[in-house]
Design an enzyme around this catalytic site. Structure first.
Site, PDB file in Angstrom:
ATOM      1  N   TYR A  51       0.867  -1.190   0.000  1.00 11.17           N
ATOM      2  CA  TYR A  51       0.000   0.000   0.000  1.00 11.17           C
ATOM      3  C   TYR A  51       0.896   1.230   0.000  1.00 11.17           C
ATOM      4  O   TYR A  51       1.825   1.307   0.798  1.00 11.17           O
ATOM      5  CB  TYR A  51      -0.891   0.007   1.253  1.00 11.17           C
ATOM      6  CG  TYR A  51      -2.355  -0.108   0.912  1.00 11.17           C
ATOM      7  CD1 TYR A  51      -2.961   0.880   0.139  1.00 11.17           C
ATOM      8  CD2 TYR A  51      -3.114  -1.188   1.322  1.00 11.17           C
ATOM      9  CE1 TYR A  51      -4.302   0.772  -0.213  1.00 11.17           C
ATOM     10  CE2 TYR A  51      -4.455  -1.293   0.983  1.00 11.17           C
ATOM     11  CZ  TYR A  51      -5.037  -0.308   0.208  1.00 11.17           C
ATOM     12  OH  TYR A  51      -6.349  -0.412  -0.136  1.00 11.17           O
ATOM     13  N   GLU A  53      -0.281   4.887  -0.356  1.00 11.47           N
ATOM     14  CA  GLU A  53      -1.016   6.143  -0.540  1.00 11.47           C
ATOM     15  C   GLU A  53      -0.055   7.320  -0.465  1.00 11.47           C
ATOM     16  O   GLU A  53       0.830   7.371   0.388  1.00 11.47           O
ATOM     17  CB  GLU A  53      -2.116   6.269   0.517  1.00 11.47           C
ATOM     18  CG  GLU A  53      -3.283   5.365   0.189  1.00 11.47           C
ATOM     19  CD  GLU A  53      -4.430   5.439   1.190  1.00 11.47           C
ATOM     20  OE1 GLU A  53      -4.401   6.318   2.065  1.00 11.47           O
ATOM     21  OE2 GLU A  53      -5.338   4.604   1.081  1.00 11.47           O
ATOM     22  N   THR A 223      -4.755   5.655 -21.556  1.00 14.25           N
ATOM     23  CA  THR A 223      -4.609   4.335 -20.967  1.00 14.25           C
ATOM     24  C   THR A 223      -3.243   3.815 -21.403  1.00 14.25           C
ATOM     25  O   THR A 223      -2.621   4.364 -22.316  1.00 14.25           O
ATOM     26  CB  THR A 223      -5.705   3.364 -21.460  1.00 14.25           C
ATOM     27  OG1 THR A 223      -5.779   3.472 -22.875  1.00 14.25           O
ATOM     28  CG2 THR A 223      -7.051   3.686 -20.849  1.00 14.25           C
ATOM     29  N   LYS A 226      -3.520   0.117 -24.759  1.00 14.79           N
ATOM     30  CA  LYS A 226      -4.012   0.037 -26.150  1.00 14.79           C
ATOM     31  C   LYS A 226      -2.802   0.033 -27.083  1.00 14.79           C
ATOM     32  O   LYS A 226      -1.993  -0.877 -27.000  1.00 14.79           O
ATOM     33  CB  LYS A 226      -4.987   1.187 -26.407  1.00 14.79           C
ATOM     34  CG  LYS A 226      -6.233   1.134 -25.514  1.00 14.79           C
ATOM     35  CD  LYS A 226      -7.259   2.169 -25.922  1.00 14.79           C
ATOM     36  CE  LYS A 226      -8.548   2.033 -25.134  1.00 14.79           C
ATOM     37  NZ  LYS A 226      -8.543   2.777 -23.865  1.00 14.79           N
TER      38      LYS A 226
HETATM   39  N1  DSN Z   1     -13.524   0.766 -24.064  1.00 15.15           N
HETATM   40  C1  DSN Z   1     -12.405   1.383 -24.761  1.00 15.15           C
HETATM   41  C2  DSN Z   1     -12.472   1.138 -26.221  1.00 15.15           C
HETATM   42  O1  DSN Z   1     -12.751   0.018 -26.585  1.00 15.15           O
HETATM   43  O2  DSN Z   1     -12.225   2.032 -27.009  1.00 15.15           O
HETATM   44  C3  DSN Z   1     -12.294   2.806 -24.465  1.00 15.15           C
HETATM   45  O3  DSN Z   1     -12.276   2.984 -23.098  1.00 15.15           O
END
Ligand code: DSN
Length: 414
Positions: A51, A53, A223, A226
């Site tokens: 943890y 924080e 994010t 991706k």
């Molecule tokens: N759910 C994602 C997507 O598939 O584009 C975006 O957050």
């Protein structure tokens, strides 16, 4: 996975089954990718046990010597990769990262302006279904109805009319590049904070295949899983002047302790993204998408905006007399995995819309090139023509499995 195999056969078997599924199918979900074994290893470490924080050097728990070093390493790598003044690596994923931006720069009831969900925006860009649309006065811009492209005159008009606190650029399903200088100009004219959500194309920015929003935006979120090819997590990047507001919004504003094991995976992914091979990868992602777009167009598929210059393609299936869901379900039977999607000017419901979205990040990670793009277009064409014929779909599935066997995916030891 010796211990997992011994202690929990059920979970172990599901992991093995998912490995084999990811290996033997063609994954065209534009937001997915295959992380490296090194990233997977980093995510499954004793950093799960901690943890932390707070932030490095200012924690609310003792025993942070390694967690501080790890988070500092991830921050430094994010700053270097994206050439940005400040990075926060703690958001659990994209939606919490975006919510932190709202918390840092707006109050409930304030106006925000972002891309319409049906035109490729994200839920967290003020959709009524999301907290961002319930708690803020969200106004939306749409794509130009003739070109399916962002209409900067229209965005300026709406911005001057509504004077948003936050102007949002970025998307979940827009197959073109964004002109960030134009967005900066609009934000300056209407007095808004410019927030760019680059979740979909962060890997292309890192690999030099998409303009970077960093020089123009006040704050950028992404994010990490991706096109960036890391573990599931997120980053917030901003100018130093906004660092305090962003950090306070993430912790204690929205979250407790960061997921340190994920931070380790993010640090590894950021290192990988700095390597010359990643530039090659990003270039291939775009070249593959362009090739697939051409091949699909040649087979009569109608592409939103007529093509792509990033990693994704959006297809309106109305002219084929098939719905997006019908096509997605039939493709899954054929061994090709993607998602149904709304298209600009959508007339159907989101649970069974007119289009499908596909992307090339995953298939490029496993080494697919132009020949395989042609094959995918051909499989998709055959699927569209045999939407209810399970025998034909089954035979395509066999071809897909054979093709996939020649392209082992990263991260999975076969
Ligand atoms: N759910 C994602 C997507 O598939 O584009 C975006 O957050």
């Amino acid at each position: 996975m010796k211990a997992l195999k011994t202690n929990d056969q059920e979970v172990y078997q599901l992991v093995k089954s998912e490995e084999s599924y990811q290996q033997s199918t063609i994954r065209l979900i534009a937001s997915e990718n295959y992380t490296s074994r090194a990233v997977l290893d980093a995510c499954g470490t004793v950093f799960q046990n901690k943890y932390s924080e707070g932030y490095p050097g200012a924690r609310f728990y003792q025993g942070q010597v390694n967690c501080d070093a790890l988070e500092t390493l991830a921050i430094d790598r994010a700053k270097k990769l994206f050439q940005v003044e400040h990075a926060n690596v703690q958001p659990y994923s994209g939606s919490p990262a975006n919510l932190a931006v709202y918390l840092a720069f707006a109050k409930p009831g304030d106006t925000v302006l972002g891309l319409n969900l049906n035109h490729g925006g994200h839920l967290t860009h003020g959709s009524k279904a999301s907290a961002t649309g319930k708690w803020f006065n969200a106004v939306h811009y749409s794509l130009n109805s003739e070109t399916d492209l962002l209409d900067y005159d229209e965005i300026l008009k709406l911005a001057m009319e509504h004077k948003p606190k936050i102007l949002i650029a970025g998307h979940s399903a827009y197959p073109r590049q964004i002109d960030f200088a134009k967005f900066r100009d609009i934000a300056d004219k209407c007095g808004a904070v410019l927030f760019v959500d680059m979740a979909h194309f962060a890997g292309l920015v890192a690999g030099g295949q998409h303009p970077s929003p960093v020089p123009f935006a006040d704050v950028v979120t992404t994010t990490t899983h991706k096109t960036l090819r890391g573990p599931r997590g997120a980053l917030i990047l901003c100018k130093e002047v906004h660092a305090k507001a962003i950090d306070k919004a993430v912790f204690p504003g929205l979250q407790g302790g960061p997921h340190n094991a994920t931070t380790a995976g993010i640090a590894v992914a950021l290192k990988e993204a700095m390597a010359p091979e990643f530039r090659e990868y990003a270039k291939e992602v775009v070249e593959n998408a362009k090739c697939l777009a051409q091949e699909l167009t040649a087979r009569g598929f109608k592409l939103v905006s007529g093509g792509t210059d990033n990693h994704l393609i959006l297809i309106d299936l109305t002219s084929k007399n098939i719905t997006g869901k019908q096509m997605a379900v039939a493709l899954e039977k054929a061994g090709i995995v993607l998602n149904y999607n709304t298209v600009p000017g959508e007339t159907r419901k989101p649970s069974d819309p007119s289009g499908i979205r596909l992307g090339t990040p995953s298939v490029t990670s496993r080494g697919f090139g132009r020949n395989e793009m042609k094959l995918i277009a051909e499989y998709m064409d055959r699927t569209a023509g045999n939407i209810d014929n399970d025998e034909v779909l089954g035979s395509i599935n066999k071809e897909v499995t054979e093709l996939c066997a020649g392209f082992p995916v990263p991260g999975i030891e076969v």
